[in-house]
Motif scaffolding. Structure first.
Motif, PDB file in Angstrom:
ATOM      1  N   VAL A  23       2.575   1.069   1.546  1.00 39.69           N
ATOM      2  CA  VAL A  23       1.771   0.272   1.205  1.00 39.69           C
ATOM      3  C   VAL A  23       0.751   0.107   2.672  1.00 39.69           C
ATOM      4  CG1 VAL A  23       0.502  -1.459   0.453  1.00 39.69           C
ATOM      5  CG2 VAL A  23       2.421   0.245  -0.787  1.00 39.69           C
TER       6      VAL A  23
ATOM      7  N   LYS B  62      -2.108   3.101  -0.545  1.00 40.17           N
ATOM      8  CA  LYS B  62      -0.580   3.161  -1.368  1.00 40.17           C
ATOM      9  C   LYS B  62      -0.561   5.309  -1.088  1.00 40.17           C
ATOM     10  CE  LYS B  62      -1.697   0.447  -4.367  1.00 40.17           C
ATOM     11  NZ  LYS B  62      -1.176  -0.312  -5.523  1.00 40.17           N
TER      12      LYS B  62
ATOM     13  N   PRO C 264      -6.043  -1.729  -0.259  1.00 47.25           N
ATOM     14  CA  PRO C 264      -5.258  -0.718   0.174  1.00 47.25           C
ATOM     15  C   PRO C 264      -4.841   0.602  -0.570  1.00 47.25           C
ATOM     16  CG  PRO C 264      -4.459  -3.043  -0.534  1.00 47.25           C
ATOM     17  CD  PRO C 264      -6.007  -2.551  -1.228  1.00 47.25           C
TER      18      PRO C 264
ATOM     19  N   ALA D 295       2.824  -1.698   7.662  1.00 45.44           N
ATOM     20  CA  ALA D 295       2.477  -1.279   6.355  1.00 45.44           C
ATOM     21  C   ALA D 295       4.428  -1.858   5.770  1.00 45.44           C
ATOM     22  CB  ALA D 295       2.857   0.252   6.537  1.00 45.44           C
TER      23      ALA D 295
ATOM     24  N   CYS E 262       7.574   5.686  -0.509  1.00 48.00           N
ATOM     25  CA  CYS E 262       6.372   4.573  -0.876  1.00 48.00           C
ATOM     26  C   CYS E 262       6.268   3.932   0.034  1.00 48.00           C
ATOM     27  CB  CYS E 262       6.445   4.326  -2.931  1.00 48.00           C
ATOM     28  SG  CYS E 262       5.133   3.204  -3.471  1.00 48.00           S
TER      29      CYS E 262
ATOM     30  N   LYS F  13      11.863  -4.354  -0.174  1.00 51.98           N
ATOM     31  CA  LYS F  13      10.914  -4.003   0.112  1.00 51.98           C
ATOM     32  C   LYS F  13      11.368  -3.555   1.760  1.00 51.98           C
ATOM     33  CE  LYS F  13       6.899  -6.450  -1.930  1.00 51.98           C
ATOM     34  NZ  LYS F  13       5.970  -7.728  -1.647  1.00 51.98           N
TER      35      LYS F  13
ATOM     36  N   PRO G 138      -1.815  -2.526   4.038  1.00 52.27           N
ATOM     37  CA  PRO G 138      -2.737  -3.586   3.565  1.00 52.27           C
ATOM     38  C   PRO G 138      -3.732  -3.628   3.877  1.00 52.27           C
ATOM     39  CG  PRO G 138      -0.873  -4.628   4.808  1.00 52.27           C
ATOM     40  CD  PRO G 138      -0.336  -3.091   4.816  1.00 52.27           C
TER      41      PRO G 138
END
Length: 260
Positions: free
Chosen positions: A202, A213, A211, A155, A200, A172, A204
């Motif tokens: 995410v 979140k 996705p 992730a 946070c 990221k 995929p």
């Protein structure tokens, strides 16, 4: 050791050399009793002779070697390894150890080890803390309040920072999730995170899945010598059980395809 791919036979053979290398290194640099050095040499030996490096069997293995074989296996199965797709729960690992005694492991050692882990889990040790009213598993081990799914899922994570009064997402960072429940998750990352950091995450999606979140707060962080950090994080709100089951099912299918 940081590869995320399954080890090749050559890579596995290279890792297996750590037994002899460790034994010879300790013998050169320190005055250690031979019975202690035997533990280093024998901790990958198995009762049925299927272990390495010497293929010792039963009473050919010292009691120290038998004990550390169980402890080392427990640690390996419950730890996150980047190159391995599965991380086992404590209870599942105890099940496997019990099933493999006395073929692979000494039965008496396994029984005592299981009892010790039971006592540790039920003693209120913060590292293993679970709700007092939680139901008990097959070993009398208290279960978590929410079912925890164990799988490996790559992730993307952003650390949430406050800049001039506004919340901003950091760069990221790729992470590998290894377990998740409705209330939290465990993952490994090369990023250095601290207690109370907000993140946070995410996950995929795919053709048939959006996705996911998530927003969470870091509850604990453990740094390892190989550069990886093991993180435990708590979600700000409970997640849908349906979403978690879908993620676990999808990853199980992916893992099956990889093995085929």
């Amino acid at each position: 050791m940081n590869t995320t791919k399954k080890l090749t036979e050559q890579e596995y053979a290279l890792i297996a050399e750590h037994v002899n290398l460790g034994y010879n290194h300790l013998k050169k640099i320190a005055t250690i009793p031979e019975e202690s050095l035997r533990i280093v040499l024998e901790h990958h030996e198995r009762i049925d002779g299927s272990g390495y490096p010497q293929g010792l069997m039963a009473d050919e293995i010292s009691i120290g070697g038998k004990i550390i074989a169980v402890i080392d296996t427990f640690d390996a199965m419950t730890s996150v390894r980047p190159y391995r797709s599965t991380t086992y729960s404590v209870e599942k690992t105890l099940d496997i150890l019990t099933q493999e005694a006395p073929e692979k492991f000494d039965r008496d050692v396994v029984e005592l080890f299981v009892e010790m882990i039971q006592n540790e889990l039920l003693s209120g040790n913060k590292e293993w803390a679970v709700p007092e009213n939680a139901d008990k598993g097959s070993y009398g081990v208290a279960r978590r309040q929410h079912q925890r799914h164990f799988f490996r899922k790559v992730a993307i994570m952003h650390v949430v920072k406050k800049v001039k009064g506004q919340l901003k997402l950091g760069d990221k960072e790729k992470i590998t999730i290894h377990n998740m429940s409705r209330s939290g998750m465990g993952f490994i990352t090369s990023a250095n995170l601290s207690h109370d950091d907000n993140v946070c995450i995410v996950i995929p999606g795919s053709e048939d899945q959006e996705p996911v979140k998530l927003v969470a707060v870091v509850m604990h962080s453990m740094k390892h010598d190989d550069g990886w950090n093991t993180i435990g994080a708590k979600f700000y709100r409970l997640q849908s059980a349906r979403i978690l089951e879908a993620l676990a099912e999808k990853e199980a299918q992916t893992g099956q395809n990889r093995s085929e």
